[in-house]
Motif scaffolding. Structure first.
Motif, PDB file in Angstrom:
ATOM      1  N   GLU A 294       0.914  -1.282   0.058  1.00  0.00           N
ATOM      2  CA  GLU A 294       0.154   0.014   0.134  1.00  0.00           C
ATOM      3  C   GLU A 294       0.818   1.447  -0.013  1.00  0.00           C
ATOM      4  O   GLU A 294       2.017   1.553   0.825  1.00  0.00           O
ATOM      5  CB  GLU A 294      -0.947  -0.122   1.192  1.00  0.00           C
ATOM      6  CG  GLU A 294      -1.847   1.211   1.395  1.00  0.00           C
ATOM      7  CD  GLU A 294      -2.814   1.313   2.435  1.00  0.00           C
ATOM      8  OE1 GLU A 294      -3.238   2.236   3.085  1.00  0.00           O
ATOM      9  OE2 GLU A 294      -2.860   0.101   3.244  1.00  0.00           O
ATOM     10  N   GLY A 295       0.391   2.291  -0.895  1.00  0.00           N
ATOM     11  CA  GLY A 295       1.246   3.403  -0.855  1.00  0.00           C
ATOM     12  C   GLY A 295       2.408   3.362  -1.977  1.00  0.00           C
ATOM     13  O   GLY A 295       2.917   4.802  -2.154  1.00  0.00           O
ATOM     14  N   ASP A 298       1.528   5.247  -5.397  1.00  0.00           N
ATOM     15  CA  ASP A 298       1.253   6.800  -4.975  1.00  0.00           C
ATOM     16  C   ASP A 298       2.195   7.479  -4.509  1.00  0.00           C
ATOM     17  O   ASP A 298       1.747   8.678  -4.259  1.00  0.00           O
ATOM     18  CB  ASP A 298      -0.328   6.569  -4.163  1.00  0.00           C
ATOM     19  CG  ASP A 298      -1.454   6.237  -4.929  1.00  0.00           C
ATOM     20  OD1 ASP A 298      -1.391   6.031  -6.208  1.00  0.00           O
ATOM     21  OD2 ASP A 298      -2.317   5.575  -4.183  1.00  0.00           O
ATOM     22  N   SER A 299       3.339   6.682  -4.066  1.00  0.00           N
ATOM     23  CA  SER A 299       4.263   7.604  -3.562  1.00  0.00           C
ATOM     24  C   SER A 299       5.138   8.431  -4.628  1.00  0.00           C
ATOM     25  O   SER A 299       5.814   9.467  -4.056  1.00  0.00           O
ATOM     26  CB  SER A 299       5.484   6.657  -2.841  1.00  0.00           C
ATOM     27  OG  SER A 299       5.978   5.851  -3.661  1.00  0.00           O
ATOM     28  N   GLU A 301       5.624  11.478  -7.110  1.00  0.00           N
ATOM     29  CA  GLU A 301       4.842  12.816  -7.362  1.00  0.00           C
ATOM     30  C   GLU A 301       4.484  12.602  -8.647  1.00  0.00           C
ATOM     31  O   GLU A 301       4.921  12.197  -9.665  1.00  0.00           O
ATOM     32  CB  GLU A 301       5.959  13.681  -7.084  1.00  0.00           C
ATOM     33  CG  GLU A 301       6.480  14.045  -5.742  1.00  0.00           C
ATOM     34  CD  GLU A 301       7.533  15.120  -5.966  1.00  0.00           C
ATOM     35  OE1 GLU A 301       7.380  16.002  -6.456  1.00  0.00           O
ATOM     36  OE2 GLU A 301       8.740  15.009  -5.113  1.00  0.00           O
ATOM     37  N   ARG A 307       7.711   6.728 -12.315  1.00  0.00           N
ATOM     38  CA  ARG A 307       6.628   5.754 -12.108  1.00  0.00           C
ATOM     39  C   ARG A 307       6.411   4.687 -13.172  1.00  0.00           C
ATOM     40  O   ARG A 307       6.489   3.483 -12.784  1.00  0.00           O
ATOM     41  CB  ARG A 307       5.514   6.310 -11.273  1.00  0.00           C
ATOM     42  CG  ARG A 307       4.276   5.553 -10.871  1.00  0.00           C
ATOM     43  CD  ARG A 307       3.019   6.395 -10.736  1.00  0.00           C
ATOM     44  NE  ARG A 307       2.494   6.653 -11.863  1.00  0.00           N
ATOM     45  CZ  ARG A 307       1.337   7.109 -12.130  1.00  0.00           C
ATOM     46  NH1 ARG A 307       0.631   7.683 -10.998  1.00  0.00           N
ATOM     47  NH2 ARG A 307       0.868   7.209 -13.474  1.00  0.00           N
TER      48      ARG A 307
END
Length: 453
Positions: A294-295, A298-299, A301, A307
């Motif tokens: 989790e995360g 979305d970590s 930017e 990404r």
């Protein structure tokens, strides 16, 4: 007579060990008593260390281990096998063998080579003696660096020992193990050439970089700082101008970014790596072995090109590794595994500058901003990073975005004391016992008097 492990003996014993075999030299092979006679013999023994280091066929003594520790940090998880044990802390009795195996694959062979070099006297030329000694010390130091990270206190063994002696050696304190790694890596740096004549071999700056890494795990920023400055200014390496250009077969051999890597070819594929850390839709040579914790997704930017060049999902929503999604030749995966990149050095240097000063330094932000700009992101400013706590979060975020699937997140969080905190923030409930794996039970059972308790 002491039982000493050499590369030749290790290979031979896999196929034909019996009581008479140790005393006889088969016509087609050399036993230890006849092996260490020439420069070429010692260089061949060093090649054996490189081979053991890069082995990704199940043992992963060198290159695969850091990747597996992505599951121990807050990046990856899975629901099966060793990855479940690591990510959920549902440890088996011998999970720690991930690290312990380096005694056999790296530490014992390195000890043996170092002793044989000293015994050789004038048989070996000075340049070969220095290089092979430096390589053996690097691999031993690298092993103790990771054993300290994973297990903490382990036996410190720096010479060949008998089986009986092995049963009598207790655990050395964790800081002593890390100190040994630092000493080995510093000595290796003094012996290795400034640049390697053969692609894929070690040079002094590789050893210096890992010496600095080990010092930073002690939070000895001031000691690490001049070492990193030297590597940064004098190694001859630099950032790859375009981030995505690094991840190709051509760039593996040409990019100024890459400092040390495990080399693979069509004749020596790393399919086990692909099968454990890749999933590419429609490719039956890879399989689903991970999901993002989790995360992680979305970590990044908004606008960070790293990404989608690193993470992604197939049409069924299955997580993929896009960073290493190249190198397929004849249904084998042949890409090299990057062990040390210049970006790692640059960001560690940025970290050490401000951590040693105790305040956020503009020079640190300038170095970080170079990697951010390459990723399509705007500069960080002192107003946005006003204090050391904010700086730690900023450098950790930058390193996370840069090094997913490269085994950096686990040591990064550990040196800042944030491993448990970051995991608990995404739903786990670990305590400080999570910080090290236990000594393998199979090893505890071998020694008397609770020496490993």
């Amino acid at each position: 007579m002491k039982y000493k492990i050499s590369i030749a003996i290790m290979i031979l014993c896999l196929t034909a060990c019996n009581e008479d075999f140790i005393d006889l030299a088969p016509i087609t092979f050399a036993n230890e008593n006849r092996f260490y006679q020439t420069d070429a013999d010692f260089e061949a023994a060093a090649v054996g260390l490189y081979a053991a280091f890069k082995d990704s066929r199940g043992e992963g003594a060198g290159t695969l281990l850091p990747f597996r520790m992505e599951y121990r940090a807050d990046n990856l998880a899975w629901d099966n096998l060793i990855y479940l044990e690591l990510s959920e802390n549902l440890l088996g009795p011998d999970t720690g063998n991930l690290f312990w195996i380096m005694y056999r694959t790296l530490i014992f062979p390195s000890n043996n080579i170092l002793e044989k070099i000293e015994e050789a006297g004038d048989i070996i030329t000075p340049s070969v003696k220095n290089t092979v000694s430096g390589e053996a010390l690097f691999f031993r130091g690298y092993a103790y660096y990771w054993m300290n990270l994973g297990l903490g206190s382990v036996p410190k063994i720096t010479e060949s020992i008998t089986p009986q002696e092995a049963l009598e050696i207790g655990l050395s304190p964790a800081d002593e193990i890390l100190a040994q790694a630092i000493t080995d890596l510093a000595t290796a740096a003094a012996l290795l050439p400034e640049s390697a004549e053969v692609f894929g071999k070690l040079d002094k700056y590789d050893a210096m970089a890992f010496q600095a890494k080990a010092l930073m795990q002690l939070n000895d920023w001031s000691a690490a700082l001049p070492i990193l400055r030297d590597v940064f200014e004098n190694s001859g390496h630099s950032l790859e101008p375009v981030w995505i250009d690094m991840w190709t077969l051509e760039a593996e051999k040409t990019s100024p970014e890459f400092m040390f890597q495990a080399i693979f070819s069509e004749l020596a594929d790393n399919n086990p790596f692909a099968q454990q850390l890749l999933y590419i839709e429609g490719d039956n040579t890879t399989q689903e072995v991970f999901r993002y914790k989790e995360g992680l997704f979305d970590s990044f930017e908004p606008g960070d090109i790293r990404r989608d060049e690193t993470l992604g999902f197939d049409s069924n929503g299955i997580a993929q590794n896009n960073k290493y999604d190249f190198g397929r030749v004849n249904n084998l995966w042949t890409h090299d595994i990057q062990v040390l990149r210049f970006t790692d050095v640059q960001l560690l240097y940025a970290e050490a500058i401000s951590m040693a000063a105790g305040t956020v330094q503009q020079q640190s932000l300038d170095l970080i901003n170079e990697t951010r700009n390459r990723a399509g992101l705007a500069d960080l400013t002192l107003a946005e990073v006003p204090d050391i706590d904010a700086f730690v979060e900023a450098i950790l975020a930058e390193r996370r975005a840069e090094f997913v699937f490269e085994g950096q997140r686990y040591p990064d969080l550990k040196r800042h004391g944030l491993l448990v905190e970051k995991l608990n923030a995404i739903g786990y409930s670990f305590d400080d016992s999570y910080l090290t794996l236990p000594i393998p039970q199979s090893e505890k059972d071998k020694v008397p008097n609770g020496l490993y308790d």
